[in-house]
Design an enzyme around this catalytic site. Structure first.
Site, PDB file in Angstrom:
ATOM      1  N   CYS A  10      31.546  -8.413 -33.845  1.00  0.00           N
ATOM      2  CA  CYS A  10      32.452  -9.146 -34.729  1.00  0.00           C
ATOM      3  C   CYS A  10      33.115  -8.115 -35.638  1.00  0.00           C
ATOM      4  CB  CYS A  10      31.749 -10.267 -35.490  1.00  0.00           C
ATOM      5  SG  CYS A  10      30.512  -9.781 -36.687  1.00  0.00           S
ATOM      6  N   CYS A  84      36.942 -10.622 -33.081  1.00  0.00           N
ATOM      7  CA  CYS A  84      37.460  -9.282 -33.388  1.00  0.00           C
ATOM      8  C   CYS A  84      38.782  -9.017 -32.679  1.00  0.00           C
ATOM      9  CB  CYS A  84      36.438  -8.197 -33.081  1.00  0.00           C
ATOM     10  SG  CYS A  84      35.969  -8.056 -31.368  1.00  0.00           S
ATOM     11  N   CYS A  88      38.553  -5.163 -29.939  1.00  0.00           N
ATOM     12  CA  CYS A  88      37.454  -4.997 -28.997  1.00  0.00           C
ATOM     13  C   CYS A  88      37.960  -4.332 -27.723  1.00  0.00           C
ATOM     14  CB  CYS A  88      36.845  -6.353 -28.646  1.00  0.00           C
ATOM     15  SG  CYS A  88      36.079  -7.167 -30.054  1.00  0.00           S
TER      16      CYS A  88
END
Length: 131
Positions: A10, A84, A88
């Protein structure tokens, strides 16, 4: 059979991903390697997330937010992202899941408990899918 590695990601690596990692360690033990990281990690773990997990007997107080690295993604069999977005990294051959969960940051314990319980439900499904 090799031990699967699961990476929870996250933004701040202080709430959702830490709770998920705590649940996975608790439910799967040493059958799964557990990693967690954040695209912009906080300085410390969310104390309300720590409190919510302590209520169910899981201690995540000693965990530290970690920075997300490409190496961590490459080392993982399953990458679970939690808000995220484009931060990511994506690598072919990895299983990706995106869990839409409310962010516990700035929330009181009453708001964090349902997030904790939803994280548990999803981790239980994840464990079943790895078996």
């Amino acid at each position: 059979m090799t031990t699967p590695t699961v990476l929870f990601v996250c933004v701040h690596n202080a709430g959702r991903s830490q709770m998920a990692a705590g649940w996975l360690r608790h439910l799967a033990g040493d059958r799964v390697e557990v990693l967690s990281a954040g695209s912009a990690p906080a300085g410390s773990i969310n104390p309300v997330a720590v409190e919510a997990m302590a209520e169910v007997g899981i201690d995540i107080a000693g965990q530290q937010p970690e920075v997300l690295t490409p190496e961590a993604v490459q080392a993982s069999d399953v990458v679970v992202t939690m808000g995220c977005g484009d931060a990511c990294p994506f690598y072919p051959g990895r299983r990706y899941e995106d869990w839409a969960l409310d962010d516990p940051a700035g929330q009181g314990i009453e708001a964090v408990r349902p997030i904790r319980d939803e994280v548990r439900r999803r981790v239980e499904e994840l464990v079943a899918s790895l078996a």
